[in-house]
Design an enzyme around this catalytic site. Structure first.
Site, PDB file in Angstrom:
ATOM      1  N   ARG A 124      14.915 -31.347 -35.610  1.00 31.02           N
ATOM      2  CA  ARG A 124      15.408 -31.745 -34.290  1.00 31.02           C
ATOM      3  C   ARG A 124      16.918 -31.934 -34.382  1.00 31.02           C
ATOM      4  O   ARG A 124      17.444 -32.351 -35.419  1.00 31.02           O
ATOM      5  CB  ARG A 124      14.760 -33.059 -33.844  1.00 31.02           C
ATOM      6  CG  ARG A 124      13.320 -32.921 -33.400  1.00 31.02           C
ATOM      7  CD  ARG A 124      13.206 -32.180 -32.069  1.00 31.02           C
ATOM      8  NE  ARG A 124      11.835 -32.066 -31.598  1.00 31.02           N
ATOM      9  CZ  ARG A 124      11.061 -30.992 -31.784  1.00 31.02           C
ATOM     10  NH1 ARG A 124      11.502 -29.942 -32.442  1.00 31.02           N
ATOM     11  NH2 ARG A 124       9.836 -30.973 -31.300  1.00 31.02           N
TER      12      ARG A 124
ATOM     13  N   HIS B 224      16.759 -22.858 -30.537  1.00 30.33           N
ATOM     14  CA  HIS B 224      15.478 -23.573 -30.697  1.00 30.33           C
ATOM     15  C   HIS B 224      14.315 -22.572 -30.633  1.00 30.33           C
ATOM     16  O   HIS B 224      13.423 -22.674 -29.800  1.00 30.33           O
ATOM     17  CB  HIS B 224      15.303 -24.655 -29.627  1.00 30.33           C
ATOM     18  CG  HIS B 224      14.263 -25.687 -30.006  1.00 30.33           C
ATOM     19  ND1 HIS B 224      14.394 -27.015 -29.725  1.00 30.33           N
ATOM     20  CD2 HIS B 224      13.079 -25.570 -30.668  1.00 30.33           C
ATOM     21  CE1 HIS B 224      13.337 -27.684 -30.176  1.00 30.33           C
ATOM     22  NE2 HIS B 224      12.506 -26.810 -30.750  1.00 30.33           N
TER      23      HIS B 224
HETATM   24  P1  NDP Z   1       4.199 -32.937 -40.158  1.00 38.41           P
HETATM   25  O1  NDP Z   1       3.915 -34.191 -39.419  1.00 38.41           O
HETATM   26  O2  NDP Z   1       3.065 -32.109 -40.643  1.00 38.41           O
HETATM   27  O3  NDP Z   1       5.099 -33.279 -41.453  1.00 38.41           O
HETATM   28  C1  NDP Z   1       6.169 -34.152 -41.399  1.00 38.41           C
HETATM   29  C2  NDP Z   1       6.725 -34.326 -42.824  1.00 38.41           C
HETATM   30  O4  NDP Z   1       7.897 -35.115 -42.753  1.00 38.41           O
HETATM   31  C3  NDP Z   1       5.743 -35.037 -43.737  1.00 38.41           C
HETATM   32  O5  NDP Z   1       5.781 -34.490 -45.028  1.00 38.41           O
HETATM   33  C4  NDP Z   1       6.300 -36.459 -43.757  1.00 38.41           C
HETATM   34  O6  NDP Z   1       6.016 -37.196 -44.925  1.00 38.41           O
HETATM   35  C5  NDP Z   1       7.777 -36.179 -43.690  1.00 38.41           C
HETATM   36  N1  NDP Z   1       8.499 -37.362 -43.231  1.00 38.41           N
HETATM   37  C6  NDP Z   1       8.445 -37.965 -42.016  1.00 38.41           C
HETATM   38  N2  NDP Z   1       9.244 -39.046 -41.987  1.00 38.41           N
HETATM   39  C7  NDP Z   1       9.805 -39.121 -43.212  1.00 38.41           C
HETATM   40  C8  NDP Z   1      10.721 -40.032 -43.813  1.00 38.41           C
HETATM   41  N3  NDP Z   1      11.216 -41.078 -43.132  1.00 38.41           N
HETATM   42  N4  NDP Z   1      11.085 -39.823 -45.100  1.00 38.41           N
HETATM   43  C9  NDP Z   1      10.579 -38.778 -45.805  1.00 38.41           C
HETATM   44  N5  NDP Z   1       9.707 -37.869 -45.279  1.00 38.41           N
HETATM   45  C10 NDP Z   1       9.335 -38.054 -44.007  1.00 38.41           C
HETATM   46  O7  NDP Z   1       5.180 -32.072 -39.254  1.00 38.41           O
HETATM   47  P2  NDP Z   1       5.327 -30.475 -39.137  1.00 38.41           P
HETATM   48  O8  NDP Z   1       5.594 -29.922 -40.488  1.00 38.41           O
HETATM   49  O9  NDP Z   1       4.211 -29.919 -38.373  1.00 38.41           O
HETATM   50  O10 NDP Z   1       6.639 -30.386 -38.230  1.00 38.41           O
HETATM   51  C11 NDP Z   1       7.847 -30.995 -38.611  1.00 38.41           C
HETATM   52  C12 NDP Z   1       8.836 -31.005 -37.486  1.00 38.41           C
HETATM   53  O11 NDP Z   1       9.392 -29.724 -37.295  1.00 38.41           O
HETATM   54  C13 NDP Z   1       8.287 -31.362 -36.100  1.00 38.41           C
HETATM   55  O12 NDP Z   1       8.105 -32.749 -35.972  1.00 38.41           O
HETATM   56  C14 NDP Z   1       9.362 -30.821 -35.190  1.00 38.41           C
HETATM   57  O13 NDP Z   1      10.358 -31.806 -34.986  1.00 38.41           O
HETATM   58  C15 NDP Z   1       9.946 -29.668 -35.974  1.00 38.41           C
HETATM   59  N6  NDP Z   1       9.627 -28.363 -35.383  1.00 38.41           N
HETATM   60  C16 NDP Z   1      10.645 -27.585 -34.906  1.00 38.41           C
HETATM   61  C17 NDP Z   1      10.387 -26.356 -34.370  1.00 38.41           C
HETATM   62  C18 NDP Z   1      11.479 -25.489 -33.890  1.00 38.41           C
HETATM   63  O14 NDP Z   1      11.233 -24.515 -33.163  1.00 38.41           O
HETATM   64  N7  NDP Z   1      12.716 -25.718 -34.260  1.00 38.41           N
HETATM   65  C19 NDP Z   1       9.019 -25.829 -34.288  1.00 38.41           C
HETATM   66  C20 NDP Z   1       8.033 -26.714 -34.818  1.00 38.41           C
HETATM   67  C21 NDP Z   1       8.329 -27.932 -35.345  1.00 38.41           C
HETATM   68  P3  NDP Z   1       4.493 -37.546 -45.360  1.00 38.41           P
HETATM   69  O15 NDP Z   1       3.938 -36.249 -45.866  1.00 38.41           O
HETATM   70  O16 NDP Z   1       4.643 -38.533 -46.426  1.00 38.41           O
HETATM   71  O17 NDP Z   1       3.807 -38.045 -44.125  1.00 38.41           O
HETATM   72  C1  OXD Z   2       7.857 -27.984 -31.769  1.00 40.08           C
HETATM   73  C2  OXD Z   2       9.015 -27.201 -31.327  1.00 40.08           C
HETATM   74  O1  OXD Z   2       7.994 -29.170 -32.065  1.00 40.08           O
HETATM   75  O2  OXD Z   2       8.834 -26.044 -30.909  1.00 40.08           O
HETATM   76  O3  OXD Z   2       6.758 -27.414 -31.845  1.00 40.08           O
HETATM   77  O4  OXD Z   2      10.143 -27.688 -31.389  1.00 40.08           O
END
Ligand code: NDP
Ligand code: OXD
Length: 311
Positions: free
Chosen positions: A226, A274
């Site tokens: 983000r 994005h």
């Molecule tokens: P998940 O919820 O599957 O994974 C999130 C990961 O981040 C986990 O490994 C989690 O740790 C880690 N995490 C969260 N908070 C912390 C912290 N404070 N310190 C260390 N690690 C942390 O999410 P996704 O992989 O499905 O997606 C990730 C993000 O990607 C979405 O939330 C979105 O913002 C972004 N996104 C962007 C897109 C785009 O088009 N640009 C498309 C899709 C997603 P733990 O494993 O320990 O829980």
């Molecule tokens: C998502 C994105 O969070 O597209 O899936 O940003």
């Protein structure tokens, strides 16, 4: 629930491919009446909403809502709605995000690793200069976020030979990736690539900032999580100081990126709109249909958001 006692699912989605979503959700009609915003009918009859980036307060108009299906993986926009109904939120987990993002991240790492920016400049100058790119195994990648998407990106880079570390809260990481947790300062100092694929929470807001950059020694930064993860004013000074070699950014504090934003014209920064991973309806709508089936049969849906954690 409608007058015939059937659950009602509302598609309330405002993107260019809304018609494709409507078509792809058709199989859910076996379990529920499907409605499409703005033809919601009686708001009290709506049980489930398929939502993405609604205005605050939008979901509060449905008093009998049972669950929200997010088209996106990241749900921070939903969670910051002060009037968000207290119902389960099911986020998107789908190949179109996981695989699409992996293609983007691998392309950015390889593009830089195989010195394409220099080749392209040399071509324009008609310069024949072999550069001798190193092997992937000599380079270190730090992936922030080891979730559904980050974990797959990390695994893919590791499979190509890169030395990959995966940062998370819990210390999980896929095969071939070294799990890391805790303070980032030392970790970024050892990385040639830093890839941020984190959810936006109170802990991750502004995580990519001047303080962190001051520990880097020329890493290439990729942020696809983000925009608010990055303190945008800190990026160009870090590039100028050589702390960062370049950056690929897919997400921004303000989207669309304003026309006068300095990132547009800085040759060290790649800007994409994005678009690094898009929830494709033909791939992702079946996930919603399956989660509706699970909920209706009393099972837990896949991708249930932990509101306390924020993702
Ligand atoms: P998940 O919820 O599957 O994974 C999130 C990961 O981040 C986990 O490994 C989690 O740790 C880690 N995490 C969260 N908070 C912390 C912290 N404070 N310190 C260390 N690690 C942390 O999410 P996704 O992989 O499905 O997606 C990730 C993000 O990607 C979405 O939330 C979105 O913002 C972004 N996104 C962007 C897109 C785009 O088009 N640009 C498309 C899709 C997603 P733990 O494993 O320990 O829980
Ligand atoms: C998502 C994105 O969070 O597209 O899936 O940003």
């Amino acid at each position: 629930m409608n007058a015939q006692g059937r659950p009602v699912l509302l598609l309330a989605y405002f993107r260019w491919d809304e018609a494709d979503w409507w078509e792809a959700l058709a199989p859910a009609a076996e379990m529920a009446e499907l409605r499409r915003w703005p033809d919601a009918g009686d708001p009290a009859e709506i049980d489930y909403v398929v939502a993405w980036r609604q205005q605050n307060g939008f979901l509060a108009q449905f008093p009998n809502l049972r669950a929200i299906f997010s088209i996106g993986a990241g749900v921070e926009k939903l969670l910051q709605d002060p009037d968000l109904p207290d119902v389960p939120i099911v986020r998107m987990i789908d190949d179109s995000l996981k695989l699409g993002m992996t293609e983007y991240v691998v392309e950015r790492v390889l593009h830089h690793h195989r010195l394409f920016p220099t080749y392209e400049a040399n071509q324009r100058a008609r310069r024949w200069t072999p550069l001798g790119a190193p092997l992937a195994r000599e380079k270190r990648v730090l992936v922030l976020g080891m979730g559904e998407i980050g974990g797959h990106c990390a695994w893919s880079l590791a499979a190509m030979g890169f030395q990959v570390r995966g940062w998370s809260r819990s210390g999980r990481a896929p095969h071939g990736v070294e799990p890391v947790t805790g303070p980032l300062e030392g970790l970024v100092g050892e990385a040639d690539y830093v890839v941020a694929i984190l959810p936006l929470t109170g802990q991750t807001h502004g995580i990519l900032n001047a303080g962190l950059f001051s520990h880097m020694r020329g890493a290439y930064l990729i942020n696809v999580g983000r925009g608010a993860h990055l303190v945008e004013d800190d990026l160009i000074p870090a590039l100028d100081a050589g702390r960062l070699a370049g950056a690929a950014l897919d997400v921004f504090a303000v989207e669309p990126l304003p026309p006068d934003h300095p990132f547009w014209t800085d040759p060290r920064i790649t800007v994409t709109p994005h678009d690094s991973a898009i929830t494709l309806p033909r791939s992702a709508a079946p996930r919603i249909v399956e989660n509706l089936r699970r909920i209706l049969s009393g099972e837990e849906p896949v991708g249930l958001v932990d509101r306390r954690r924020g993702y």
